[in-house]
Design a protein around this motif. Structure first.
Motif, PDB file in Angstrom:
ATOM      1  N   HIS A 142      30.679  45.821  42.918  1.00  0.00           N
ATOM      2  CA  HIS A 142      30.994  44.591  43.632  1.00  0.00           C
ATOM      3  C   HIS A 142      31.753  44.909  44.924  1.00  0.00           C
ATOM      4  CE1 HIS A 142      29.792  42.318  40.090  1.00  0.00           C
ATOM      5  NE2 HIS A 142      30.575  43.097  39.361  1.00  0.00           N
ATOM      6  N   ASP A 143      31.443  44.151  45.954  1.00  0.00           N
ATOM      7  CA  ASP A 143      32.139  44.320  47.237  1.00  0.00           C
ATOM      8  C   ASP A 143      33.564  43.786  47.121  1.00  0.00           C
ATOM      9  OD1 ASP A 143      29.868  45.399  48.350  1.00  0.00           O
ATOM     10  OD2 ASP A 143      29.120  43.437  49.031  1.00  0.00           O
ATOM     11  N   ALA A 144      34.504  44.559  47.626  1.00  0.00           N
ATOM     12  CA  ALA A 144      35.902  44.133  47.647  1.00  0.00           C
ATOM     13  C   ALA A 144      36.187  43.363  48.929  1.00  0.00           C
ATOM     14  CB  ALA A 144      36.820  45.353  47.538  1.00  0.00           C
ATOM     15  N   PRO A 145      37.109  42.446  48.892  1.00  0.00           N
ATOM     16  CA  PRO A 145      37.462  41.688  50.108  1.00  0.00           C
ATOM     17  C   PRO A 145      38.151  42.608  51.133  1.00  0.00           C
ATOM     18  CG  PRO A 145      38.993  41.193  48.341  1.00  0.00           C
ATOM     19  CD  PRO A 145      37.907  42.032  47.731  1.00  0.00           C
ATOM     20  N   PRO A 146      38.302  42.157  52.354  1.00  0.00           N
ATOM     21  CA  PRO A 146      39.017  42.956  53.368  1.00  0.00           C
ATOM     22  C   PRO A 146      40.411  43.334  52.876  1.00  0.00           C
ATOM     23  CG  PRO A 146      37.946  41.062  54.375  1.00  0.00           C
ATOM     24  CD  PRO A 146      37.808  40.887  52.889  1.00  0.00           C
ATOM     25  N   GLY A 147      40.926  44.413  53.453  1.00  0.00           N
ATOM     26  CA  GLY A 147      42.189  44.971  52.982  1.00  0.00           C
ATOM     27  C   GLY A 147      43.331  43.987  52.901  1.00  0.00           C
ATOM     28  N   LEU A 148      43.516  43.150  53.947  1.00  0.00           N
ATOM     29  CA  LEU A 148      44.623  42.204  53.948  1.00  0.00           C
ATOM     30  C   LEU A 148      44.474  41.173  52.836  1.00  0.00           C
ATOM     31  CD1 LEU A 148      47.205  41.231  55.299  1.00  0.00           C
ATOM     32  CD2 LEU A 148      45.799  39.850  56.857  1.00  0.00           C
ATOM     33  N   THR A 149      43.247  40.634  52.677  1.00  0.00           N
ATOM     34  CA  THR A 149      42.993  39.653  51.619  1.00  0.00           C
ATOM     35  C   THR A 149      43.172  40.280  50.241  1.00  0.00           C
ATOM     36  OG1 THR A 149      41.401  38.513  53.047  1.00  0.00           O
ATOM     37  CG2 THR A 149      41.302  38.034  50.691  1.00  0.00           C
ATOM     38  N   LEU A 150      42.713  41.507  50.102  1.00  0.00           N
ATOM     39  CA  LEU A 150      42.835  42.210  48.824  1.00  0.00           C
ATOM     40  C   LEU A 150      44.304  42.331  48.420  1.00  0.00           C
ATOM     41  CD1 LEU A 150      40.811  45.288  47.664  1.00  0.00           C
ATOM     42  CD2 LEU A 150      43.288  45.318  47.461  1.00  0.00           C
ATOM     43  N   ASP A 151      45.148  42.731  49.380  1.00  0.00           N
ATOM     44  CA  ASP A 151      46.578  42.880  49.088  1.00  0.00           C
ATOM     45  C   ASP A 151      47.212  41.542  48.710  1.00  0.00           C
ATOM     46  OD1 ASP A 151      46.394  45.573  49.611  1.00  0.00           O
ATOM     47  OD2 ASP A 151      47.066  45.407  51.697  1.00  0.00           O
ATOM     48  N   LYS A 152      46.800  40.478  49.394  1.00  0.00           N
ATOM     49  CA  LYS A 152      47.362  39.164  49.097  1.00  0.00           C
ATOM     50  C   LYS A 152      46.995  38.704  47.687  1.00  0.00           C
ATOM     51  CE  LYS A 152      47.595  37.284  53.815  1.00  0.00           C
ATOM     52  NZ  LYS A 152      47.097  36.222  54.729  1.00  0.00           N
ATOM     53  N   VAL A 153      45.730  38.929  47.303  1.00  0.00           N
ATOM     54  CA  VAL A 153      45.286  38.499  45.974  1.00  0.00           C
ATOM     55  C   VAL A 153      46.004  39.294  44.889  1.00  0.00           C
ATOM     56  CG1 VAL A 153      43.304  38.382  44.402  1.00  0.00           C
ATOM     57  CG2 VAL A 153      43.033  37.701  46.785  1.00  0.00           C
ATOM     58  N   GLY A 156      39.416  25.117  38.176  1.00  0.00           N
ATOM     59  CA  GLY A 156      38.446  24.043  38.038  1.00  0.00           C
ATOM     60  C   GLY A 156      37.016  24.493  38.261  1.00  0.00           C
ATOM     61  N   VAL A 157      36.218  23.592  38.809  1.00  0.00           N
ATOM     62  CA  VAL A 157      34.801  23.874  39.043  1.00  0.00           C
ATOM     63  C   VAL A 157      34.629  25.039  40.008  1.00  0.00           C
ATOM     64  CG1 VAL A 157      32.628  22.912  39.891  1.00  0.00           C
ATOM     65  CG2 VAL A 157      34.206  21.463  38.588  1.00  0.00           C
ATOM     66  N   TRP A 158      35.523  25.151  40.980  1.00  0.00           N
ATOM     67  CA  TRP A 158      35.428  26.239  41.961  1.00  0.00           C
ATOM     68  C   TRP A 158      35.483  27.611  41.298  1.00  0.00           C
ATOM     69  CZ3 TRP A 158      38.622  30.281  43.530  1.00  0.00           C
ATOM     70  CH2 TRP A 158      38.308  30.874  44.755  1.00  0.00           C
ATOM     71  N   GLY A 159      36.171  27.722  40.179  1.00  0.00           N
ATOM     72  CA  GLY A 159      36.365  29.014  39.531  1.00  0.00           C
ATOM     73  C   GLY A 159      35.359  29.351  38.452  1.00  0.00           C
ATOM     74  N   LYS A 160      34.303  28.526  38.282  1.00  0.00           N
ATOM     75  CA  LYS A 160      33.317  28.827  37.229  1.00  0.00           C
ATOM     76  C   LYS A 160      32.648  30.177  37.451  1.00  0.00           C
ATOM     77  CE  LYS A 160      32.052  24.246  35.493  1.00  0.00           C
ATOM     78  NZ  LYS A 160      30.951  23.283  35.272  1.00  0.00           N
ATOM     79  N   GLY A 161      32.390  30.496  38.687  1.00  0.00           N
ATOM     80  CA  GLY A 161      31.781  31.791  38.981  1.00  0.00           C
ATOM     81  C   GLY A 161      32.695  32.942  38.591  1.00  0.00           C
ATOM     82  N   LEU A 162      33.999  32.747  38.744  1.00  0.00           N
ATOM     83  CA  LEU A 162      34.959  33.785  38.355  1.00  0.00           C
ATOM     84  C   LEU A 162      34.994  33.948  36.841  1.00  0.00           C
ATOM     85  CD1 LEU A 162      37.160  35.798  39.048  1.00  0.00           C
ATOM     86  CD2 LEU A 162      38.809  33.907  39.103  1.00  0.00           C
ATOM     87  N   VAL A 163      34.906  32.845  36.118  1.00  0.00           N
ATOM     88  CA  VAL A 163      34.880  32.920  34.651  1.00  0.00           C
ATOM     89  C   VAL A 163      33.689  33.747  34.189  1.00  0.00           C
ATOM     90  CG1 VAL A 163      34.636  31.580  32.526  1.00  0.00           C
ATOM     91  CG2 VAL A 163      36.104  30.733  34.373  1.00  0.00           C
ATOM     92  N   GLU A 164      32.524  33.517  34.802  1.00  0.00           N
ATOM     93  CA  GLU A 164      31.323  34.270  34.423  1.00  0.00           C
ATOM     94  C   GLU A 164      31.458  35.734  34.805  1.00  0.00           C
ATOM     95  OE1 GLU A 164      28.905  33.123  32.561  1.00  0.00           O
ATOM     96  OE2 GLU A 164      30.016  31.228  32.499  1.00  0.00           O
ATOM     97  N   ALA A 165      32.071  36.010  35.954  1.00  0.00           N
ATOM     98  CA  ALA A 165      32.274  37.398  36.387  1.00  0.00           C
ATOM     99  C   ALA A 165      33.199  38.131  35.421  1.00  0.00           C
ATOM    100  CB  ALA A 165      32.839  37.424  37.806  1.00  0.00           C
ATOM    101  N   TYR A 203      33.424  37.243  46.361  1.00  0.00           N
ATOM    102  CA  TYR A 203      34.220  38.363  45.849  1.00  0.00           C
ATOM    103  C   TYR A 203      34.656  38.135  44.396  1.00  0.00           C
ATOM    104  CZ  TYR A 203      34.515  39.574  50.806  1.00  0.00           C
ATOM    105  OH  TYR A 203      34.206  39.901  52.094  1.00  0.00           O
ATOM    106  N   PHE A 204      34.062  37.153  43.728  1.00  0.00           N
ATOM    107  CA  PHE A 204      34.411  36.902  42.332  1.00  0.00           C
ATOM    108  C   PHE A 204      34.122  38.120  41.445  1.00  0.00           C
ATOM    109  CE2 PHE A 204      34.080  31.963  42.404  1.00  0.00           C
ATOM    110  CZ  PHE A 204      35.359  31.915  42.924  1.00  0.00           C
ATOM    111  N   GLY A 205      33.055  38.830  41.738  1.00  0.00           N
ATOM    112  CA  GLY A 205      32.713  40.013  40.938  1.00  0.00           C
ATOM    113  C   GLY A 205      33.824  41.043  40.975  1.00  0.00           C
ATOM    114  N   TRP A 206      34.361  41.285  42.174  1.00  0.00           N
ATOM    115  CA  TRP A 206      35.461  42.248  42.293  1.00  0.00           C
ATOM    116  C   TRP A 206      36.702  41.752  41.559  1.00  0.00           C
ATOM    117  CZ3 TRP A 206      40.101  40.855  44.575  1.00  0.00           C
ATOM    118  CH2 TRP A 206      41.061  41.878  44.639  1.00  0.00           C
ATOM    119  N   LEU A 207      37.073  40.480  41.755  1.00  0.00           N
ATOM    120  CA  LEU A 207      38.273  39.943  41.131  1.00  0.00           C
ATOM    121  C   LEU A 207      38.138  39.931  39.609  1.00  0.00           C
ATOM    122  CD1 LEU A 207      41.049  38.700  41.298  1.00  0.00           C
ATOM    123  CD2 LEU A 207      39.979  36.450  41.682  1.00  0.00           C
ATOM    124  N   GLY A 208      36.938  39.587  39.107  1.00  0.00           N
ATOM    125  CA  GLY A 208      36.725  39.582  37.668  1.00  0.00           C
ATOM    126  C   GLY A 208      36.919  40.960  37.063  1.00  0.00           C
TER     127      GLY A 208
END
Length: 631
Positions: free
Chosen positions: A319-330, A388-397, A357-362
């Protein structure tokens, strides 16, 4: 159980397995009478509570009959379901069938019926078109098989009758296919018990039972040459019963089947047999079907075949990781997550992270948090709920990553020796149960076959890792509307746990996991139906140097517990005087027509049972209160 196929399309795999179908039908069969008598609401009632005029019991019976007609093999694998067709159904519960079966056993004890008469009666019940008689037959056979574990505690006379009756079931073809295989296997296991401590020792009694039974169906031994080859290789049988061994070897030579070189041809016959089985007589049906059931496999059991995609997928999707700054924030946000700020943190993630980037976060959450921090599972679940609904993709990941990492742990060669890896697997099982079963979402068999995982763990010495993993998954069912007991899928797994619990020499920490699971689900272990036939069809594990078994501890414990169990047996059930009636082996095997029968209740140390006997010894036998018939 298969989807409809249009012309020109290939056959699709079944929607559900026959095993799961059997579990579901048995659940319907076990419903209380009060439920079965209720009316089914009319589908066109518009919510007004109008009745369709159809009872739930009538509809359930029609469904069961239709399934048994479509899949005749369910009759042999689940005899309690009864036949697909027959006379009118006679109302009555399972307890009523059990009571009638016990009355027939009572007639055996009071000499109202000889064994030959009982065999003829069982033949009639088996061939009858009456549903009730079929159920009574199935109940009697099931109870006899379930008594096997208590045979070492039987007095001499009842042991002799048990062996004779057991052997006659085989000789008279009252059991066939899988059931015949189990019966033959029980006899073979009994014959392999060397009577070191004399005829009255547990091993001696089991050996005598095997001899009593074998004497009854010697005429059919030539039908199973491979089975004969295993009998003649038993050392103490060759040494002390040369005439019997010579007779069996002579039958093998007569049919030109010396040794074990007939397995391939028998397997080929079995393939042909399946196509023409409805038109073949019973004797022909039974022969090839028993070969793969009774004979142990030469090759060792293989772990992983048919466990599902979670085990087969060996490469994780990158899975592709988010940019460095976003990655550090998450990552900083996840590190500072708590129940007091979970709602705000969920809003922050929505603003800073693109769903791609749900795949990376999951994967990050599973590897760095979920698998190592079981105490924070509730926190992470609350976090996902707030997305909520926005995070359904993350749940599946996350779920996809969990399945993949479960496969990684199960494939690891260190899973039986490393407590760290077993802990990771257990944590993943806990999360899987909370995100699926607890939320009324099924675990698909194509992804992870939990029952097969338990069976293969038993065969290959991985129960030490598999048992706590599956137990943690099932703990999620306690908060489920759909999957809490008596859900058929869950109870099917609990019956496997029940059978494993009674396996001799099983380590206490594995049994403890099963006990904790039963407590969490609000179940009593003794109330779960014990079915040894499924476990008997699996390759027996090698117990030496097996992390699942403790040979030395079990042997010494058995030696210490034996005297107290014997006392409890006689005293608790009032049949101590039966011990005084002895019968010699030679005369016993010739007494096929005597009018006495099986006593199973004196095998139970149930009523008193706090003297150090195991849970299996304290449990009531399958045929209750039969000892009272002898008083």
């Amino acid at each position: 159980a298969r989807p409809r196929v249009r012309a020109g399309q290939p056959m699709q795999p079944p929607l559900i397995s026959l095993e799961n179908l059997s579990e579901s039908l048995q659940f319907l069969r076990s419903l209380d009478d009060a439920i079965l008598k209720q009316d089914i609401p009319s589908p066109s009632g518009g919510g007004g509570g109008e009745s369709s005029g159809i009872k739930i019991g009538d509809s359930s019976k029609a469904l069961i009959d239709a399934c048994l007609n479509a899949h005749p093999s369910l009759k042999s694998s689940s005899p309690n379901l009864g036949p697909a067709t027959g006379g009118p159904a006679i109302k009555g519960s399972a307890e009523d069938i059990e009571e009638m079966a016990n009355k027939y056993f009572q007639k055996i004890y009071t000499s109202e019926q000889g064994l030959n008469e009982v065999v003829e009666m069982l033949k009639k019940f088996k061939a009858s078109g009456n549903t009730r008689e079929n159920d009574i037959f199935a109940c009697m056979i099931h109870n006899l098989f379930d008594e096997y574990r208590f045979f070492p505690k039987y007095p001499e006379k009842e042991l002799r009758i048990t062996g004779i009756l057991f052997g006659k079931l085989i000789q008279e073809q009252l059991v066939s296919s899988i059931t015949l295989g189990i019966a033959l296997r029980y006899v073979l296991e009994a014959l392999r018990k060397e009577p070191k401590g004399g005829d009255q020792s547990p091993q001696g009694k089991m050996f005598r039972f095997g001899m009593f039974a074998l004497e009854q169906f010697k005429e059919r031994l030539h039908e199973w040459p491979q089975y004969c080859s295993h009998i003649v290789q038993i050392p103490h049988l060759k040494q002390n019963y040369e005439a019997l061994v010579g007779e069996i070897e002579g039958a093998m030579k007569q049919h030109g089947q010396m040794g074990t070189d007939t397995l391939n041809s028998a397997s080929a016959d079995a393939d042909v047999q399946q196509k023409i089985e409805p038109q073949r007589p019973l004797a022909v049906q039974a022969v090839p079907a028993v070969v793969p059931v009774v004979m142990p496999k030469i090759e060792p059991a293989i772990f992983g075949v048919g466990l599902g995609r979670s085990f087969q997928d060996k490469e994780e999707v990158q899975h592709d990781a988010p940019p460095g700054l976003t990655l550090d924030k998450v990552q900083f946000l996840i590190n500072n997550l708590s129940m007091s700020n979970v709602e705000q943190k969920a809003k922050d993630v929505k603003n800073m992270l693109d769903p791609k980037y749900f795949g990376w976060l999951g994967s990050f959450l599973v590897v760095k948090r979920i698998s190592t921090q079981p105490n924070f599972h509730t926190l992470y679940l609350a976090f996902l709920d707030n997305l909520g609904v926005w995070g359904k993709g993350l749940v599946e990941a996350i779920l996809s990553s969990v399945y993949y990492n479960i496969g990684v742990c199960l494939r690891s060669g260190k899973i039986t020796t490393s407590t760290t890896e077993r802990s990771l697997l257990k944590n993943l099982g806990s999360w899987l149960g909370q995100t699926t079963l607890a939320r009324n979402r099924p675990i698909m068999q194509v992804m992870l076959d939990c029952k097969e995982l338990l069976f293969q763990g038993y065969e290959t010495g991985r129960l030490i890792a598999v048992t706590p993993f599956v137990a943690k998954i099932l703990e999620g069912a306690k908060n489920s509307i759909i999957f809490r007991p008596p859900n058929p899928w869950v109870m099917g797994l609990m019956r496997v746990f029940r059978a494993l619990y009674d396996v001799e020499d099983l380590k206490m920490n594995i049994k403890f996991e099963i006990e904790v699971l039963c407590k969490n689900l609000g179940l009593n272990l003794s109330d779960i139906t014990l079915r040894n036939n499924e476990l008997a069809r699996r390759a027996p594990p090698v117990k030496e140097r097996n992390p699942d078994f403790n040979i030395k501890a079990s042997s010494s414990a058995s030696a210490r517990a034996a005297p107290s169990a014997t006392v409890a047996t006689g005293a608790g059930l009032g049949v101590a005087t039966l011990e005084g009636k002895k019968t010699g082996l030679a005369s016993a095997t010739m007494a096929a027509t005597t009018g006495i029968g099986l006593s199973s209740a004196f095998a139970s140390a149930a009523t008193g049972g706090k003297d150090g006997a195991s849970t299996g010894d304290q449990e009531a036998t399958a045929i209750p209160n039969l000892a009272s018939y002898l008083q």
